[in-house]
Design a protein around this motif. Structure first.
Motif, mmCIF file in Angstrom:
data_model
loop_
_atom_site.group_PDB
_atom_site.id
_atom_site.type_symbol
_atom_site.label_atom_id
_atom_site.label_comp_id
_atom_site.label_asym_id
_atom_site.label_seq_id
_atom_site.Cartn_x
_atom_site.Cartn_y
_atom_site.Cartn_z
ATOM 1 N N UNK A 1 0.835 -1.202 0.000
ATOM 2 C CA UNK A 1 0.000 0.000 0.000
ATOM 3 C C UNK A 1 0.869 1.252 0.000
ATOM 4 N N UNK A 2 1.869 1.285 0.863
ATOM 5 C CA UNK A 2 2.747 2.453 0.945
ATOM 6 C C UNK A 2 3.508 2.644 -0.365
ATOM 7 N N UNK A 3 4.020 1.576 -0.939
ATOM 8 C CA UNK A 3 4.766 1.682 -2.192
ATOM 9 C C UNK A 3 3.897 2.270 -3.298
ATOM 10 N N UNK A 4 2.635 1.870 -3.346
ATOM 11 C CA UNK A 4 1.726 2.392 -4.365
ATOM 12 C C UNK A 4 1.424 3.869 -4.129
ATOM 13 N N UNK A 5 1.238 4.275 -2.879
ATOM 14 C CA UNK A 5 0.997 5.694 -2.599
ATOM 15 C C UNK A 5 2.227 6.537 -2.923
ATOM 16 N N UNK A 6 3.402 5.997 -2.675
ATOM 17 C CA UNK A 6 4.620 6.737 -3.025
ATOM 18 C C UNK A 6 4.743 6.894 -4.540
ATOM 19 N N UNK A 7 4.414 5.837 -5.274
ATOM 20 C CA UNK A 7 4.446 5.921 -6.733
ATOM 21 C C UNK A 7 3.415 6.921 -7.239
ATOM 22 N N UNK A 8 2.246 6.909 -6.609
ATOM 23 C CA UNK A 8 1.191 7.848 -7.016
ATOM 24 C C UNK A 8 1.633 9.292 -6.797
ATOM 25 N N UNK A 9 2.326 9.551 -5.697
ATOM 26 C CA UNK A 9 2.778 10.921 -5.418
ATOM 27 C C UNK A 9 3.745 11.420 -6.487
ATOM 28 N N UNK A 10 4.525 10.514 -7.034
ATOM 29 C CA UNK A 10 5.458 10.905 -8.105
ATOM 30 C C UNK A 10 4.752 11.048 -9.448
ATOM 31 N N UNK A 11 3.830 10.147 -9.749
ATOM 32 C CA UNK A 11 3.181 10.133 -11.055
ATOM 33 C C UNK A 11 1.989 11.086 -11.148
ATOM 34 N N UNK A 12 1.244 11.213 -10.055
ATOM 35 C CA UNK A 12 0.034 12.050 -10.050
ATOM 36 C C UNK A 12 0.021 12.859 -8.750
ATOM 37 N N UNK A 13 0.881 13.874 -8.675
ATOM 38 C CA UNK A 13 1.083 14.567 -7.400
ATOM 39 C C UNK A 13 -0.111 15.379 -6.917
ATOM 40 N N UNK A 14 -1.132 15.582 -7.757
ATOM 41 C CA UNK A 14 -2.316 16.275 -7.267
ATOM 42 C C UNK A 14 -3.375 15.305 -6.727
ATOM 43 N N UNK A 15 -3.052 14.035 -6.661
ATOM 44 C CA UNK A 15 -3.942 13.088 -5.994
ATOM 45 C C UNK A 15 -3.634 13.162 -4.504
ATOM 46 N N UNK A 16 -4.155 14.201 -3.862
ATOM 47 C CA UNK A 16 -3.808 14.456 -2.470
ATOM 48 C C UNK A 16 -4.543 13.542 -1.507
ATOM 49 N N UNK A 17 -5.647 12.934 -1.944
ATOM 50 C CA UNK A 17 -6.285 11.920 -1.097
ATOM 51 C C UNK A 17 -5.363 10.715 -0.962
ATOM 52 N N UNK A 18 -4.729 10.325 -2.052
ATOM 53 C CA UNK A 18 -3.753 9.238 -2.001
ATOM 54 C C UNK A 18 -2.573 9.615 -1.124
ATOM 55 N N UNK A 19 -2.109 10.848 -1.267
ATOM 56 C CA UNK A 19 -0.957 11.282 -0.481
ATOM 57 C C UNK A 19 -1.270 11.252 1.012
ATOM 58 N N UNK A 20 -2.439 11.754 1.390
ATOM 59 C CA UNK A 20 -2.788 11.779 2.812
ATOM 60 C C UNK A 20 -2.963 10.366 3.354
ATOM 61 N N UNK A 21 -3.517 9.473 2.545
ATOM 62 C CA UNK A 21 -3.654 8.088 2.985
ATOM 63 C C UNK A 21 -2.280 7.440 3.142
ATOM 64 N N UNK A 22 -1.364 7.730 2.223
ATOM 65 C CA UNK A 22 -0.003 7.228 2.359
ATOM 66 C C UNK A 22 0.664 7.749 3.616
ATOM 67 N N UNK A 23 0.459 9.022 3.926
ATOM 68 C CA UNK A 23 1.018 9.571 5.164
ATOM 69 C C UNK A 23 0.432 8.886 6.388
ATOM 70 N N UNK A 24 -0.845 8.565 6.332
ATOM 71 C CA UNK A 24 -1.495 7.861 7.446
ATOM 72 C C UNK A 24 -0.797 6.531 7.718
ATOM 73 N N UNK A 25 -0.553 5.759 6.679
ATOM 74 C CA UNK A 25 0.118 4.470 6.865
ATOM 75 C C UNK A 25 1.535 4.657 7.402
ATOM 76 N N UNK A 26 2.257 5.599 6.851
ATOM 77 C CA UNK A 26 3.634 5.831 7.288
ATOM 78 C C UNK A 26 3.676 6.335 8.730
ATOM 79 N N UNK A 27 2.754 7.194 9.085
ATOM 80 C CA UNK A 27 2.656 7.697 10.459
ATOM 81 C C UNK A 27 2.465 6.547 11.440
ATOM 82 N N UNK A 28 1.602 5.611 11.076
ATOM 83 C CA UNK A 28 1.320 4.492 11.971
ATOM 84 C C UNK A 28 2.489 3.529 12.106
#
Length: 455
Positions: free
Chosen positions: A111-138
Motif C-alpha cells: 500500500x505504501x509503495x503504491x501511494x509513493x508511486x502515485x505521489x510521483x506520477x500524479x502529485x495532485x492526488x492528495x487523497x492518495x498522499x494523505x492516505x499514504x502519510x497515514x500508513x507511514x505515520x502508523x
C-alpha cells in the motif's frame, strides 16, 4: 473491459471515471473532506449504488478508517466492486484502488509503495498522499511522510491542506523551523486549515511556547466546525495539553468534559484522546473523579482486535485505570499471542516494542512501579515504531518518569526531569514535579532555584 473516457475531473483536477455523473459531488466531498479533515468526506457513501471504481474505493477506505478488527470485512465488498471496474478506469484510479485493496488485505508495504508511486506520477492526488502519510505515520516512518509531501508541493502549492500535511511531516522529523514555515503558509492560504493549526500546536508545545500556543489554539478553536470527530477532539486535546502544562488543571478537566470526550465515544481516536488526557491529569496529581468509569465502559465493548500497536497500548492502560484489571490482563495476553503471529512491517514493533510497553503499562496501573520503569525503559528508545506522534507518545515517557519517582529511583528521574524543565521553562507541571524530586534528593534549595516559572 476497454477503458472508458473520464467523465470529468475532481476538484483537484484529477480525471475520474464515473458511470453516474451525479456521483461527482459526493466524490469531491470525499476528496476535499478527507484532506481537510472534514466530516463531509462520508458523503461519498451516498453514491455507493454507483459502481464507479473510485467511488467504491473511497467507500472501502472509509470503512477501514474505523480502525476495528472487522473493518476489512466491512470494506471488502466495496473494494471488490472497485477492482471489478478498475480495468475501465484511469491509471491513477487503478493505482489508488490497488493501494486500498492492499490495505484491506493487510499488505501495508505494498500500500505504501503504491501511494509513493502515485505521489510521483500524479502529485495532485492528495487523497492518495494523505492516505499514504497515514500508513507511514502508523509505522513511525516520518521521513517517508515528508518525502510524499515534498513530491507533491511543486505541483499543488495552491492547496493549503498540502502545506498542512507537509508541516506535520516536518514536525515529526524534528525539523521545527520548516514545520512552522509550512504551517504558516497553509494558514495564509486558509486561516482555518486544521492540520496546519495542529502542526503548529505541536511545534509550540515542543519548544515550550505554552502561553503562545494556548492563545493560538484558543483563537483557532472558533474555526473547528464541520470537522471529523478525530480532528475536532484532537485539536481540543492539544489545547488541553497547553492548559495542563500551565497548571490550569480545572480548565483541562473542563475541556475533557466539554470537548475531548463525548463526540463519538465508540471511535478509536476519540477514545485514545480521552485515555491520554485523563492519564496525564492523574500523573499531575489531579483527582479526575468518576470519569474513568464512563470511558471504561466503552473500552469494554471494544473487541480485543489488534489494528495498531499504538491503539492497543492505550486501550490496555485505559481498561486498567478504569478498574478493569482482568480485562486488561486478558488484552495483554491476547497482545502477546498476536505479536507472536504478526507479519509485515509492524512485526518488530509488535514483538519488541509493544509487548514490553504493554507489560510496563499494566504494571504501572497495578502499582508495580519498579517493573514498570524497567520494562518501559526497554521500550522507550524504539517507541516511535509503534506509531503516534511525539506529543501522543509523551504519555508513555510521563508514565516512565512517574514509575521512577514512585519506585524511589530519584537519580534516574533527575536525569530525565531536569532536561525537560530546561526545555519547558513555562511548564508549572514539570516545575512542581522537580521541586518534589529535589526535596526527595535532599536538595530542596536547588529545586527552588531551578524551577521558578515566569509569570
Amino acid at each position: 473491459m476497454t477503458q472508458l473516457p473520464p467523465a470529468t475531473t475532481d476538484s483537484l483536477g484529477n480525471p475520474v471515471t464515473l458511470h453516474d455523473p451525479a456521483s461527482l459531488g459526493p466524490l469531491n466531498d470525499f476528496v476535499e473532506g478527507f484532506i481537510a479533515c472534514e466530516a463531509r468526506c462520508v458523503n461519498v457513501l451516498q453514491a455507493v449504488q454507483d459502481d464507479s471504481p473510485l467511488v467504491q474505493a473511497y467507500a472501502a477506505a472509509l470503512h477501514m478508517f474505523a480502525e476495528t478488527g472487522d473493518a476489512p470485512a466491512q470494506a471488502r465488498p466495496f473494494i471488490e466492486r472497485a477492482e471489478a471496474q478498475a480495468p475501465g478506469a484511469t491509471e491513477r484510479e487503478q493505482r489508488f484502488i490497488a493501494a486500498v485493496a492492499a490495505w484491506v488485505r493487510g499488505d501495508l508495504a505494498r500500500a505504501v509503495a503504491l501511494h509513493e508511486e502515485q505521489a510521483r506520477q500524479f502529485p495532485r492526488d492528495l487523497a492518495s498522499l494523505k492516505l499514504g502519510q497515514y500508513h507511514l505515520f502508523n509505522q513511525g516512518q516520518s521521513p517517508g511522510m515528508l518525502r510524499l509531501a515534498l513530491a507533491a508541493l511543486p505541483h499543488a502549492a495552491d492547496v493549503p491542506h498540502l502545506h498542512g500535511m507537509a508541516a506535520f511531516a516536518w514536525e515529526q522529523c524534528h525539523l521545527l523551523r520548516q514545520a512552522e514555515a509550512a504551517a504558516r503558509t497553509a494558514l495564509r492560504l486558509s486561516p482555518k486549515e486544521p492540520w496546519a493549526q495542529h502542526a503548529l500546536a505541536h511545534v509550540m508545545l515542543t519548544e515550550g511556547r505554552l502561553e503562545e500556543g494556548r492563545g493560538f489554539m484558543r483563537e483557532a478553536s472558533a474555526s473547528w466546525v464541520g470537522l471529523n470527530s478525530f480532528m475536532q477532539t484532537h485539536n481540543w486535546w492539544h489545547l488541553a495539553l497547553f492548559e495542563l502544562e500551565r497548571g490550569d488543571f480545572d480548565e483541562a478537566l473542563h475541556l475533557f468534559d466539554e470537548q475531548v470526550w463525548g463526540v463519538v465515544k465508540d471511535y478509536s481516536q476519540d477514545q485514545i484522546n480521552a485515555i491520554s488526557l485523563l492519564a496525564r491529569l492523574e500523573l499531575a496529581g489531579v483527582d479526575v473523579g468518576p470519569r474513568w468509569q464512563d470511558l471504561g465502559q466503552h473500552l469494554l465493548r471494544r473487541q480485543p482486535d489488534h489494528v495498531l500497536p499504538f491503539l492497543d497500548l492505550q486501550y490496555l492502560y485505559g481498561l486498567a485505570r478504569a478498574g478493569h484489571r482482568g480485562e486488561a490482563r486478558a488484552r495483554l495476553q491476547a497482545l502477546h499471542h498476536h505479536a507472536e503471529q504478526a507479519t509485515g512491517p509492524l512485526r518488530p514493533a509488535w514483538q519488541q516494542v509493544a509487548v514490553p510497553a504493554a507489560e510496563a503499562l499494566l504494571a504501572h496501573a497495578e502499582g508495580q512501579y519498579e517493573r514498570s520503569a524497567q520494562r518501559l525503559g526497554q521500550a522507550l528508545p524504539r517507541l516511535s515504531e509503534i506509531g503516534g506522534s511525539h506529543a501522543q507518545r509523551d504519555l508513555f515517557a510521563q508514565i516512565h518518569l512517574d514509575a521512577l519517582l514512585q519506585s524511589g529511583q530519584w537519580v534516574g528521574a533527575q536525569n530525565l526531569l531536569q532536561p525537560l524543565c530546561n526545555q519547558q521553562p513555562e511548564s508549572r507541571r514539570l516545575a512542581a514535579l522537580a521541586r518534589q524530586l529535589y526535596q526527595d534528593l535532599d536538595l530542596a534549595q536547588v529545586g527552588v532555584a531551578v524551577t521558578s516559572v515566569p509569570g
